[in-house]
Design an enzyme around this catalytic site. Sequence first.
Site, PDB file in Angstrom:
ATOM      1  CB  SER A   1      52.024   1.396  36.940  1.00 49.61           C
ATOM      2  OG  SER A   1      50.724   0.904  37.146  1.00 49.61           O
TER       3      SER A   1
ATOM      4  CE  LYS B   1      51.231  -0.564  40.487  1.00 47.83           C
ATOM      5  NZ  LYS B   1      50.613  -1.181  39.302  1.00 47.83           N
TER       6      LYS B   1
ATOM      7  CB  SER C   1      52.170  -3.337  36.783  1.00 50.20           C
ATOM      8  OG  SER C   1      51.907  -1.989  37.057  1.00 50.20           O
TER       9      SER C   1
ATOM     10  CE  LYS D   1      55.369  -1.173  37.613  1.00 52.52           C
ATOM     11  NZ  LYS D   1      54.609  -1.363  36.357  1.00 52.52           N
TER      12      LYS D   1
END
Length: 389
Positions: free
Chosen positions: A64, A67, A119, A227
């Site tokens: 992720s 992202k 997320s 993140k």
Amino acid sequence: MNVRKLLSGGLVVFLFIQLLLAPVSVADAAAPPSLSAEGAALIDVASGRILYSKNGSKKMRIASLTKTMTAIVAIENGKLDDVVTVPPEAVGVEGSSIYLKRSEKLTLEELLYGLMLRSGNDAAVAIATHIGGSVQGFTYLMNEKAALIGMEHTNFTNPHGLDDSNQHYSTPEDMAKLSAYALRNPVFRQIVSTKVKDISWEGEEWDRRLINKNKMLHLYNGADGVKTGYTKLAKRCLAASATRDGRQLATITLNASDDWNDSAKLLDYGFAQFPVKQLVGAGQDIRPEMPLPMATGAHLVTQNAFSYPLQTAEEAAIKQRVVMGQSTITADMDGQLVGFLQLYLKEKMIGQVPLLVRVDSPTSSQPLTGAYAFWKQFWDIVAGGLWSA
């Protein structure tokens, strides 16, 4: 005997004090931390300098952390108050979710918070279809942005980072470049530093409460992003950032069993071992290596200051080079850009500062410089000789 003991004891104390005062060697002080991560990178956000790298160019799954690119492409290509209608393909996407409903309406800003704090893979697909027209169209924008940033070993095939192919990959250093780029955007910076956010939930009696999964925001002093990520194949991944005394660093750890501690160690290392040094001041006088013909009172000054993160041992390796676009400086060029002062760390250029002409008001006592001074002195000698003859 007492005197001898006293002298011996004094000598021990003296040697101990000298040991404490002795400077720590640069090699020992600069030793990087030991990490659990298979791949890692540390970057200074302002300068973009990679301060540490472990398998930095190795192509790896990034989960992720993908992202980050999804968010910055959306921020740059959309409007935060855009109303997004959730498409069917965004409903029920596997993995992390903010539980979007078909045809539900949210703003792009709300979806970005759902993307980065929780997320949400469904939020990633909704954003992608809104900005790019389709997931495929959006991944084209992602790869286009990656090329512009200088991510030379990266390829995106989706906006969320799920393990859908071997063609979705990046490297620790490329992801560090992406983090630094994104963190220079104030909207992105605000989103990823938010710990808790409420967004709308159409058809429900309450709003969605989004609690940021990034524990670094609570664990590390000054932490402000970025993140978390995990898939079965990528394992634990983390992009982290922190700001202290106005200076921001960012880390990437990929396949790291102890990612929180890895990131904290890297940030500590960067703040301690790479202080920012001002190498050039604004308005600083600069003399070219080769003298230039200059009008009376004219000289070259830097347009702005330049600072760079350096270890102590690196300061002696800084070199400067003047590159001129003009061969003669005249009085009517006051304020004009005429060249650059380039700065090198060893053989690598780390930056350049514009050089401007500054012409001081002439005074009777002001010395001449460059070729003008030479030719005036030459003429005075010649003319003086002729007059005396």
